[in-house]
Motif scaffolding. Structure first.
Motif: not given
Length: 386
Positions: A99-101, A141-143, A171-172
Motif C-alpha cells: 500500500h502506498i500513500i 494501513q498497519p502492516g 518509519h513508525a
C-alpha cells in the motif's frame, strides 16, 4: 583521474568542478564520454575493474551519479532514463500487495500511473493531502503501507509536505519515505538530511537545466537491501540513461547553484509583483510571506524557494488560456527548470479528472531579465481582459 582537493569544500565548488575529474590522457578539465557497451574480462574471467556490461555499468553515468550523491548528501545515487523511470523503479521494488500513500496534488503523469497502472502490479494507493499530518497518519494501513511518496513543493499548487515529520510517520509504520524534490533541487532542500530514505528528481528539469536531456535520478540515504532491489529494477527493466545524456546531465549540474539561485530570486520578485496585479486573483509561491506554509518553507527550504510559481487569473479559465496565448517572451511549453521561462495552462494539459484549478497558469521562471518577464505577462493579462 581526480585531483586531490582541500577538505571542507562547499557543494557548489565540488559540483562546478565535477569533483575534480580530469581527462587522464590530456588532463582536460572535461572528462570524455564513455560509450563502450562491453568490457574485457581478466584472464580468470573476473571483472576486477567493476565494469561488466553497458546496461548497468558506464563510467560517465557513474561520474554523474557521484556528483548527485554529493549534492544530496546521500550514500549512493543512480540515474535513469526519465523521471517516470526513477519513480516507478522505487514502486516496483516494493513487495507484492504493498500500500502506498501519495499526495492528492502531484506530478500528473505519476498520479495517473498510480491510479491506472500500479493496480495491475498489485499495488494500492491512497491519495491524501500531505500538507495535513493527521491525514497522512490516518491513511497508514498497519502492516500494508510500505511507501509514503511526497512531492514538495507539489506541482502545480506548490504546497509543502513536512519531510521530517512524515518520515517519522513512515518509519513508525515500517515504511519508506521517498521525496520527489525536483522543484526544490538539492540547492534548497536535501530531504535525506531531514529523515527521508530516498530522494527522486526528474533530472530533465533543474538538474540538467537546458531542456535538452530527459533523465531521472534517485539518491539513497543507505545502500540497503531495498536500494539493491531498486538497482535491480533499473538493470532488469532496462531503465538506463545513455552516456551522452549522462554527460549533458553532468554539464548541467556544474551550473546548478548559479541557475537555481538566480531563478528563485527572479521567481520571488515576480510573485511579489503579480500578487499586486489587479487581474490576478492569487499567487501560489511558498516564498511569499502570505503563503499559508511560509514558516515551513523557511525551515525546510534554505536559501531560496525555487523558480516555480502559479497564478490564478481573476477573470477565469478563458482569460487564463488567452493570457498564455498572448505572451511573447514566455514560451508556451510543458516542462520546467530550464534557462528559458515557460508558461502553461495546466488543467487543459492534464485533461479530465485534473485537480488543477481551471483558472491557473503555471510559470517556470528562467534566467531572463525579470522586468522583461513581468512586462510580457502584464501585457498578456491586460490583452486577455480587453
Amino acid at each position: 583521474m581526480t585531483q586531490s582537493k582541500p577538505s571542507g569544500l562547499q557543494p557548489r565548488t565540488l559540483a562546478a568542478q565535477a569533483l575534480g575529474w580530469e581527462e587522464p590522457e590530456t588532463h582536460g578539465v572535461v572528462t570524455p564520454i564513455h560509450v563502450a557497451t562491453t568490457y574485457i574480462r581478466d584472464p580468470d574471467n573476473q571483472y576486477r575493474n567493476g565494469f561488466v556490461y553497458g546496461r548497468p555499468d558506464n563510467q560517465t553515468v557513474k561520474q554523474a551519479e557521484a556528483v548527485l550523491a554529493m549534492l544530496e548528501e546521500g550514500k549512493e545515487a543512480m540515474v535513469l532514463g526519465s523521471g517516470m523511470s526513477a519513480a516507478t523503479a522505487v514502486i516496483m521494488a516494493l513487495p507484492a500487495g504493498a500500500h502506498i500513500i501519495a499526495p492528492t496534488i502531484m506530478y500528473w503523469a505519476l498520479r495517473n500511473w498510480l491510479m491506472n497502472d500500479a493496480p495491475t502490479y498489485g499495488y494500492t494507493t491512497s491519495f491524501v493531502d500531505t500538507a495535513d499530518l493527521a491525514a497522512v497518519k490516518a491513511a497508514v494501513q498497519p502492516g500494508k503501507t510500505k511507501l509514503i511518496w511526497l512531492e514538495t513543493p507539489s506541482n502545480p499548487l506548490w504546497t509543502l509536505a513536512d519531510i521530517a515529520a512524515i518520515s517519522e510517520i513512515a518509519h513508525a509504520a515500517g515504511a519508506i519515505c521517498a521525496v520527489d524534490s525536483t522543484v526544490a533541487t538539492p540547492v534548497f532542500t536535501r530531504p535525506l538530511t531531514l529523515g527521508a530514505d530516498i530522494v527522486m528528481h526528474a533530472a530533465t528539469k533543474y538538474l540538467n537545466g537546458h531542456s535538452d536531456v530527459v533523465a531521472g535520478a534517485l539518491v539513497t540515504r543507505e545502500a540497503n537491501d531495498f536500494w539493491a532491489k531498486v538497482r535491480r529494477v533499473r538493470s532488469m527493466h532496462g531503465q538506463i540513461l545513455g552516456p551522452f545524456e549522462a554527460f549533458l546531465l553532468m554539464r548541467g549540474m556544474r551550473t546548478l547553484h548559479v541557475r537555481a539561485e538566480a531563478q528563485a530570486k527572479a521567481a520571488l520578485s515576480l510573485a511579489e509583483k503579480l500578487k499586486a496585479h489587479p487581474l490576478v486573483a492569487d499567487v501560489l509561491y511558498p516564498g511569499l510571506t502570505t503563503h499559508p506554509q511560509h514558516a515551513l518553507a523557511v525551515r525546510q527550504m534554505q536559501g531560496g524557494f525555487s523558480g516555480m510559481l502559479s497564478i490564478r487569473v481573476k477573470a477565469g479559465e478563458q482569460a487564463a488560456v488567452s493570457t498564455a496565448a498572448r505572451v511573447a517572451v514566455w514560451k508556451r511549453a510543458t516542462s520546467l527548470g530550464g534557462v528559458e521561462s515557460l508558461i502553461e495552462h495546466r488543467a487543459s494539459i492534464e485533461g479530465a479528472g485534473s485537480p488543477c484549478p481551471t483558472d491557473l497558469l503555471r510559470l517556470s521562471v528562467g534566467i531572463e531579465a525579470v522586468d522583461d518577464l513581468y512586462a510580457d505577462i502584464d501585457r498578456a493579462l491586460r490583452g486577455a481582459n480587453d
